[in-house]
Structure formats: C-alpha cells, structure tokens
Design a protein around this motif. Structure first.
Motif, PDB file in Angstrom:
ATOM      1  N   ARG A  24       0.749  -1.186  -0.146  1.00 32.11           N
ATOM      2  CA  ARG A  24       0.063   0.148   0.044  1.00 32.11           C
ATOM      3  C   ARG A  24       0.602   1.143   0.039  1.00 32.11           C
ATOM      4  N   LEU A  25       1.841   1.138   0.945  1.00 27.81           N
ATOM      5  CA  LEU A  25       2.643   2.333   0.935  1.00 27.81           C
ATOM      6  C   LEU A  25       3.575   2.783  -0.517  1.00 27.81           C
ATOM      7  N   ASP A  32      10.884   3.186  -4.279  1.00 28.61           N
ATOM      8  CA  ASP A  32      12.075   3.759  -3.900  1.00 28.61           C
ATOM      9  C   ASP A  32      11.953   5.013  -2.907  1.00 28.61           C
ATOM     10  N   ALA A  33      10.759   5.602  -2.740  1.00 27.62           N
ATOM     11  CA  ALA A  33      10.584   6.584  -1.950  1.00 27.62           C
ATOM     12  C   ALA A  33      10.253   6.111  -0.457  1.00 27.62           C
ATOM     13  N   VAL A  34       9.890   4.703  -0.259  1.00 30.58           N
ATOM     14  CA  VAL A  34       9.518   4.458   1.208  1.00 30.58           C
ATOM     15  C   VAL A  34      10.498   3.583   1.604  1.00 30.58           C
ATOM     16  N   VAL A  39       7.860   1.219   6.681  1.00 31.47           N
ATOM     17  CA  VAL A  39       7.131   0.245   6.515  1.00 31.47           C
ATOM     18  C   VAL A  39       6.933  -0.363   8.146  1.00 31.47           C
ATOM     19  N   ALA A  40       8.178  -0.539   8.665  1.00 34.59           N
ATOM     20  CA  ALA A  40       8.373  -1.281  10.183  1.00 34.59           C
ATOM     21  C   ALA A  40       7.134  -0.368  11.081  1.00 34.59           C
ATOM     22  N   ILE A  45       6.115  -2.619  14.109  1.00 30.64           N
ATOM     23  CA  ILE A  45       7.146  -3.674  14.461  1.00 30.64           C
ATOM     24  C   ILE A  45       8.544  -2.952  14.394  1.00 30.64           C
ATOM     25  N   SER A  46       9.395  -3.671  15.072  1.00 28.03           N
ATOM     26  CA  SER A  46      10.803  -3.069  14.976  1.00 28.03           C
ATOM     27  C   SER A  46      11.328  -3.594  13.366  1.00 28.03           C
ATOM     28  N   LYS A  47      12.248  -2.396  12.863  1.00 28.21           N
ATOM     29  CA  LYS A  47      13.114  -2.929  11.779  1.00 28.21           C
ATOM     30  C   LYS A  47      13.767  -4.268  11.720  1.00 28.21           C
TER      31      LYS A  47
END
Length: 215
Positions: A24-25, A32-34, A39-40, A45-47
C-alpha cells in the motif's frame, strides 16, 4: 501439534499483514521513496523484526508471488505420466479464471501491483530469483538430471513469456475478457510446441526413469 499449527498461522498472518502495508505504501509513494523503517513503523514492529521476516525490501512485494514457487512442480506431480498435459490444463484453467499469475487480469488492484512490480527494476531482478527457484523445484520433480533441468527451463520460460505478453497487452488498455480467446490460443500453441519438443516427458517412476523416456 495444534499449538505449532497456531503459531504457524500467526506467522503467516503477520507476513501477509506486513506485506499488505508495504505494498500500500509503495503504491502510494513509489517503491524507492518508502524506506523500510517507514514500513516497520506502519506495521508497528521493529526494523530488525521486519528483516527477520523479509530479508530484503523487495521481498515485501514478492511475498505475494512466493507461494507460486512450487506450483508448476505440484501440478506436474498430479499427473506423473503426462506432466505437460497437466501443466497445459492448469494454465488454461487459470486463464479462464483470470488468475493474476497468467497476466490476464484487469482488476484495478492487480493492475496497480503489476505496474509496481514491472516498473521497478530491483523488483524485476528479484523476481527472477523466484523464477529460478520455480524452475529448480520443477526440475527436481522431473528427476533432477540434465534433461529434467532443460525441460523445466523451457516450461517456466513459456509460462513467463505468456504471462508477460498478457500483462503488456492489458497495460496497453486491452480488456481481459476481450483478450481471453487470443490468450488461450497463444497458450495452446506454446504448450503444443513444448509437447512436440519434449516427447515422453514424465516424472520419475518406480524404476528410476526421469525426464524423458529412456530407450
């Protein structure tokens, strides 16, 4: 065993939820912009946790097609004496159901996903790894020898080219329903050529025969 099953279901649900958020993002802002950190954060949630589930950023998108890696092998195994016939029927059935895996789908969400996939070079490159794994699994089902690997390579290539051609025509504005007869005819021709070029192809039998019939 029931507890293990529950844990596995929860794990698969997390995979799907995080992938859905990421896609979705990416669709909203561009792949490439996200950054992965965004997302995390959106998935709460953590990376490091995200990377445990998805080793590469591209995997957040390709999770949607990962389940298809063993599909050709499973279909071939359903008819050991005539795997190409089984694969042909399966592909034609998927076409008539407008399954996205065939490229013949004009559903808006499918179109958006395919534009994201085919419009992002790093995703295209990563997708080839999926195709290589599909080919390897099919080759193993066909016996694992050189003949089997050559046959698997041809089969996966035919499916890829058919799907890509369908997708390109859909992307150019064709309607899936209108394109269906031509897509079916193209698949029939392609699999017909495979069957003529790979006579006697079958899965390993109880006597150890693999790939093509031995004489």
């Amino acid at each position: 065993m029931a507890e293990m099953g529950l844990r596995e279901r929860k794990k698969q649900r997390l995979y799907q939820e995080v992938s859905d958020i990421a896609v979705r993002l990416f669709l909203e802002k561009g792949f490439d912009a996200v950054p992965v950190a965004e997302v995390a954060a959106a998935a709460q949630i953590s990376k490091p946790t995200l990377f445990r589930y998805f080793p590469a950023k591209e995997d957040l998108v390709l999770h949607r097609i990962a389940d298809h890696e063993g599909e050709a092998a499973r279909v071939a195994a359903s008819e050991p004496a005539a795997p190409l016939a089984a694969l042909r029927r399966h592909f034609l059935d998927c076409l008539t159901r407008f399954d996205p895996v065939t490229g013949l789908s004009d559903h808006p969400q499918v179109l958006a996903f395919h534009r994201l996939l085919y419009g992002t070079p790093s995703l295209v490159a990563r997708a080839y790894g999926h195709l290589e794994r599909s080919e390897a699994v099919l080759a193993e089902a066909l016996g694992g020898d050189l003949d089997a690997r050559l046959a698997a390579g041809q089969i996966i290539a035919v499916q890829r080219v058919l799907a890509l051609d369908n997708w390109r025509r859909i992307a150019d504005g064709a309607r899936a329903a209108d394109l269906l007869p031509e897509a079916v005819a193209a698949a029939e021709r392609a699999f017909g050529r495979l069957e003529r070029g790979l006579p006697g192809l079958r899965l390993r039998d109880d006597h150890g025969v693999t790939g093509r019939d031995r004489v």
